[in-house]
Design a protein around this motif. Structure first.
Motif, mmCIF file in Angstrom:
data_model
loop_
_atom_site.group_PDB
_atom_site.id
_atom_site.type_symbol
_atom_site.label_atom_id
_atom_site.label_comp_id
_atom_site.label_asym_id
_atom_site.label_seq_id
_atom_site.Cartn_x
_atom_site.Cartn_y
_atom_site.Cartn_z
ATOM 1 N N LYS A 15 0.827 -1.215 0.000
ATOM 2 C CA LYS A 15 0.000 0.000 0.000
ATOM 3 C C LYS A 15 0.862 1.266 0.000
ATOM 4 O O LYS A 15 0.392 2.325 -0.410
ATOM 5 C CB LYS A 15 -0.918 0.018 1.227
ATOM 6 N N ASP A 58 -4.176 0.080 9.850
ATOM 7 C CA ASP A 58 -3.875 -1.162 9.137
ATOM 8 C C ASP A 58 -3.540 -2.278 10.135
ATOM 9 O O ASP A 58 -2.947 -2.025 11.185
ATOM 10 C CB ASP A 58 -2.688 -0.924 8.201
ATOM 11 N N ARG A 68 -1.855 5.095 -3.179
ATOM 12 C CA ARG A 68 -1.124 4.807 -1.944
ATOM 13 C C ARG A 68 -1.996 5.065 -0.732
ATOM 14 O O ARG A 68 -2.872 5.926 -0.749
ATOM 15 C CB ARG A 68 0.131 5.685 -1.859
ATOM 16 N N ALA A 69 -1.693 4.352 0.326
ATOM 17 C CA ALA A 69 -2.418 4.560 1.582
ATOM 18 C C ALA A 69 -2.093 5.929 2.162
ATOM 19 O O ALA A 69 -1.003 6.469 1.940
ATOM 20 C CB ALA A 69 -2.044 3.471 2.580
#
Length: 387
Positions: free
Chosen positions: A340, A358, A349-350
């Motif tokens: 990610k 997460d 992207r995270a």
């Protein structure tokens, strides 16, 4: 590096690192933002009691150190080289306080040096267990001295070189500290780091992990722009093609750094199955790359970081798939978290907020490891124990 390998097929340029206008939280702080009293800040950060105690102890030491000058410091040896400067361990002669002093030599106008020191003053507002403490900065002729908290475990790139690679559980702890440090800088200080890499992640014998060398002074970064080759290799693909810097660019650098710590080498070019087999003592047939690709690409004639010219490396970052980890060697949570972070498209992207919820992050967040990471750092760096 061989001069014959200095290719630049994309016509890539080394982009500027500052003075860009973009989304909120992307700018360099010119002046320290107004902040609540330190007690309110610490309460807002939700720190553990040991973190509060250590931070308060450091703040008390800092309060005893007012003006800094060359005459007040005794050099006790070199610690390493940072961007554009050398870092020494120094002792404050009057207060007997150990510091890390970064010395940056700049052939610029005195007014520029004065402005840099002014911009650095925002560091006095950084009060976080995830950010290296700042004692102050001063000018001596053409040198700017930046005096910081001394971290006896040094930086994670040095730890990695001595240990080979870091266990997944320790990288989990590092990920928690770095995400929280980046979040603090963005939300509380209103700046981005801009230079996330293992050498800017410092550790100590208490097991603390702190960020340093972030882009608080735009003028300082501009003045040292030619020395930022090491930083370029951690830049996100969009930065190498001219797009402006956002927090997503920091997250790419963060993900690349964690992969490096896990495998023991800078992950560009991506390791082949044969290299992964050698690193982890497995048969090549046992290596299955997490993203499903059959193998890492053989890139030109260079398939190791040391063999790549700088523009060849930047070309690889822009054009080739992002690095991936082998299945079964690492947990699914670890692989998912890092994938990610290193998506090629910034919007995929995270975010920092997503990373903080997460499963990989929450697995290590606020978990007492009973001093295991601290013991690892102490043993790896061979830190003398207090008598």
């Amino acid at each position: 590096m061989s001069s014959g390998k200095r290719r630049n097929p994309l016509g890539l340029s080394l982009p500027p690192t500052v003075n860009e206008n973009s989304e909120s939280g992307d700018g360099v702080a010119d002046e320290a933002p107004s902040q609540a009293p330190i007690e309110d800040q610490l309460k807002k950060l939700g720190l553990t009691e040991p973190q509060k105690q250590r931070l308060n102890e450091w703040l008390q030491v800092k309060e005893g150190i007012q003006d800094l000058s060359e005459d007040m410091l005794r050099n006790e040896g070199e610690l390493g080289h940072g961007n554009g400067g050398v870092v020494h361990k120094v002792m404050h002669k009057v207060k007997n306080v150990v510091m890390a002093r970064k010395l940056v030599h700049l052939e610029v106008k005195p007014s520029v040096r004065q402005q840099i020191v002014k911009e650095l003053s925002v560091l006095h507002k950084c009060n976080s267990p995830y950010i290296v403490g700042f004692y102050g900065a001063f000018i001596d002729n053409n040198d700017i001295s930046i005096c910081m908290e001394y971290m006896d475990g040094l930086s994670l790139d040095i730890v990695m070189k001595k240990a080979g690679r870091l266990p997944e559980k320790f990288v989990g702890r590092i990920s928690v500290a770095v995400v929280r440090g980046l979040t603090y800088l963005k939300d509380e200080i209103k700046i981005l780091h801009r230079d996330v890499k293992p050498s800017n992640m410092l550790v100590n014998s208490n097991g603390e992990i702190k960020l340093c060398d972030f882009g608080v002074s735009g003028m300082l970064i501009d003045s040292m722009a030619n020395s930022f080759v090491g930083t370029r290799s951690y830049m996100a693909p969009e930065r190498l093609t001219g797009s402006h810097y956002t927090i997503q660019s920091d997250i790419w650098s963060f993900g690349l750094s964690l992969i490096e710590l896990l495998i023991g080498r800078y992950p560009v070019p991506a390791p082949t199955k044969a290299e992964y087999a050698q690193i982890f003592g497995l048969q090549e047939s046992e290596i299955e790359l997490a993203d499903g690709r059959t193998d890492a690409p053989e890139y030109q004639t260079s398939n190791t970081p040391a063999a790549m010219a700088i523009f060849e490396m930047l070309d690889y970052i822009v054009n080739e798939p992002p690095p991936t980890l082998p299945k079964k060697v690492f947990s699914e949570e670890t692989i998912a978290f890092l994938s990610k972070c290193v998506k090629k498209v910034p919007g995929e992207r995270a975010t920092l907020k997503a990373l903080s919820t997460d499963p990989f992050f929450t697995k290590y967040a606020d978990v007492d490891d009973h001093g295991e990471f601290a013991a690892f750092v102490t043993k790896t760096i061979d830190i003398p124990r207090p008598v």
